[in-house]
Design a protein around this motif. Structure first.
Motif, PDB file in Angstrom:
ATOM      1  N   GLU A   1       0.836  -1.188   0.000  1.00 11.26           N
ATOM      2  CA  GLU A   1       0.000   0.000   0.000  1.00 11.26           C
ATOM      3  C   GLU A   1       0.877   1.246   0.000  1.00 11.26           C
ATOM      4  OE1 GLU A   1      -3.188   0.894  -0.281  1.00 11.26           O
ATOM      5  OE2 GLU A   1      -3.593  -1.201  -0.794  1.00 11.26           O
TER       6      GLU A   1
ATOM      7  N   LYS B   1      -8.778   2.943   4.828  1.00 16.40           N
ATOM      8  CA  LYS B   1      -9.042   2.470   3.470  1.00 16.40           C
ATOM      9  C   LYS B   1      -7.837   1.695   2.933  1.00 16.40           C
ATOM     10  CE  LYS B   1     -12.057   3.552   0.892  1.00 16.40           C
ATOM     11  NZ  LYS B   1     -13.305   2.892   0.440  1.00 16.40           N
ATOM     12  N   ASN B   2      -6.638   2.180   3.213  1.00 20.69           N
ATOM     13  CA  ASN B   2      -5.441   1.471   2.762  1.00 20.69           C
ATOM     14  C   ASN B   2      -5.283   0.139   3.468  1.00 20.69           C
ATOM     15  OD1 ASN B   2      -4.536   4.623   2.403  1.00 20.69           O
ATOM     16  ND2 ASN B   2      -3.596   3.294   0.861  1.00 20.69           N
TER      17      ASN B   2
ATOM     18  N   ARG C   1      -7.716  -2.249   1.955  1.00 23.76           N
ATOM     19  CA  ARG C   1      -7.330  -2.695   0.621  1.00 23.76           C
ATOM     20  C   ARG C   1      -6.180  -3.685   0.682  1.00 23.76           C
ATOM     21  NH1 ARG C   1      -5.998   1.748  -3.933  1.00 23.76           N
ATOM     22  NH2 ARG C   1      -4.110   1.928  -2.663  1.00 23.76           N
TER      23      ARG C   1
ATOM     24  N   GLN D   1      -7.640  -6.954   1.546  1.00 26.16           N
ATOM     25  CA  GLN D   1      -8.291  -7.520   0.370  1.00 26.16           C
ATOM     26  C   GLN D   1      -7.272  -8.096  -0.605  1.00 26.16           C
ATOM     27  OE1 GLN D   1     -11.654  -5.567  -2.148  1.00 26.16           O
ATOM     28  NE2 GLN D   1      -9.753  -4.925  -3.114  1.00 26.16           N
ATOM     29  N   SER D   2      -6.198  -7.348  -0.857  1.00 28.05           N
ATOM     30  CA  SER D   2      -5.155  -7.849  -1.751  1.00 28.05           C
ATOM     31  C   SER D   2      -4.546  -9.136  -1.217  1.00 28.05           C
ATOM     32  CB  SER D   2      -4.056  -6.786  -1.929  1.00 28.05           C
ATOM     33  OG  SER D   2      -4.528  -5.654  -2.622  1.00 28.05           O
TER      34      SER D   2
ATOM     35  N   LYS E   1      -3.237  -4.664  -5.410  1.00 27.24           N
ATOM     36  CA  LYS E   1      -2.058  -3.787  -5.488  1.00 27.24           C
ATOM     37  C   LYS E   1      -0.817  -4.664  -5.293  1.00 27.24           C
ATOM     38  CE  LYS E   1      -0.535   0.822  -4.037  1.00 27.24           C
ATOM     39  NZ  LYS E   1      -0.604   1.422  -5.378  1.00 27.24           N
TER      40      LYS E   1
ATOM     41  N   HIS F   1      -8.687   0.150  -7.462  1.00 28.84           N
ATOM     42  CA  HIS F   1      -9.689   1.015  -6.845  1.00 28.84           C
ATOM     43  C   HIS F   1      -8.962   2.078  -6.020  1.00 28.84           C
ATOM     44  CE1 HIS F   1     -12.776  -2.547  -7.015  1.00 28.84           C
ATOM     45  NE2 HIS F   1     -12.193  -2.288  -8.179  1.00 28.84           N
TER      46      HIS F   1
END
Length: 331
Positions: A50, A69-70, A73, A76-77, A174, A233
């Motif tokens: 990130e 948010k980071n 994410r 999720q990654s 990412k 995103h």
């Protein structure tokens, strides 16, 4: 200030996943990592990361921007790469702890502390081409940075390419491999037509560049590709679109074809920009397609692009009210 992202704090914070559990995060020397040459990440690219920033406000307070948010994410990654899951609260605390430790090194605006959480598969096994790593390493690296575009951002030149940046199902991850796969097209574009970046448009569908999301601004409307698994995103993208809505602009997240892009770009007031953590919002002045160059609007940074960039910076720097709760105080 040295080149963006090349200076690091002497320490980072790290946690390791072994035997189905995470170790207590610890602060270690930045150059202390050692990896087995058979580590999963080195052979099968089990890596994600990130990029976020911490800012110094006029009162001396240090604040991260949209950290949650980071963190979400990265989780999720990690899931999409089949890396071990981690507690998001643990990573958030790791970020706050290491930034707090180096609060004195956070530059004043327009500088910031760039924060790079990274998750890699570390299991030593070259027989796991079709199986995930059962061991991993999660760490947070810090880099004090200046303005990404020292001396001001020049409008960029983009080459439109009928190709995808990465595998469609991997776009929203990412992951390092996505960036590596875009390097050859970018290098060729720079050498052949002096482009700054490639705007990937598989089958005429305008998506993203090698490292940023693409936004088209036509009057009071912002047009950008609707979120799906094929592209990243972006958190800066989301922030800019939110600020645009706050200003009463129409935000259209939908398919955008190359033909429509070039048609709209020819209008005098049209603007285009790239959004990302490092560059924030950078103007695009020229599109290159089919051996021809197409100027975007006036070819220079437009008023709306500049206003949205400034609005975002003002929140990050503590000069405007944080109406959306994007800032997290470190100290």
């Amino acid at each position: 200030m040295a080149a963006f992202g090349t200076v690091f704090t002497p320490e980072m914070i790290i946690s390791r996943f072994n035997n189905n559990s995470w170790s207590t995060p610890e602060i270690v020397a930045t150059d202390s990592i050692s990896l087995h040459p058979g580590a999963h990440v080195l052979h099968y690219s089990s890596t994600c990361f990130e990029g976020l920033k911490a800012f110094r406000h006029a009162d001396g307070g240090i604040y991260t921007f949209r950290m949650e948010k980071n963190v979400a994410r990265l989780a999720q990654s990690s899931q999409l790469l089949a890396l071990p899951g981690f507690d998001k609260a643990m990573l958030s605390k790791m970020i706050l702890d290491i930034v707090g430790r180096y609060a004195a090194d956070v530059p004043v605006p327009p500088g910031s502390m760039y924060i790079r959480p990274t998750h890699i598969g570390t299991e030593a096994s070259i027989g796991k081409a079709a199986a995930p790593s059962l061991e991993s390493m999660l760490y947070v690296l810090l880099s004090p940075v200046g303005d990404y575009f020292a001396g001001g951002a020049k409008p960029l030149r983009l080459l439109l390419e009928d190709n995808a940046r990465c595998a469609p199902h991997m776009g929203m991850v990412k992951s390092g491999g996505n960036y590596a796969s875009a390097l050859q097209p970018i290098m060729k574009a720079r050498a052949s037509v002096q482009a700054d970046q490639v705007l990937f448009c598989p089958n005429g569908d305008v998506q993203e560049t090698g490292a940023a999301n693409f936004l088209l601004i036509d009057g009071n409307e912002i047009i950008t590709k609707a979120l799906d698994s094929s592209f990243l995103h972006g958190i800066t993208r989301d922030s800019i679109l939110t600020l645009a809505r706050d200003r009463g602009m129409t935000v259209s997240e939908r398919e955008l074809t190359v033909d429509e892009l070039l048609e709209r770009a020819a209008k005098p007031g049209t603007e285009a920009a790239l959004s990302g953590t490092a560059a924030v919002l950078t103007p695009v002045g020229t599109l290159i397609h089919g051996g021809k160059e197409y100027q975007v609007g006036s070819g220079v940074a437009g008023a709306t692009t500049n206003a949205l960039r400034q609005a975002l910076n003002d929140i990050q720097w503590g000069k405007a009210e944080d109406k959306h709760g994007w800032l997290t105080k470190v100290c």
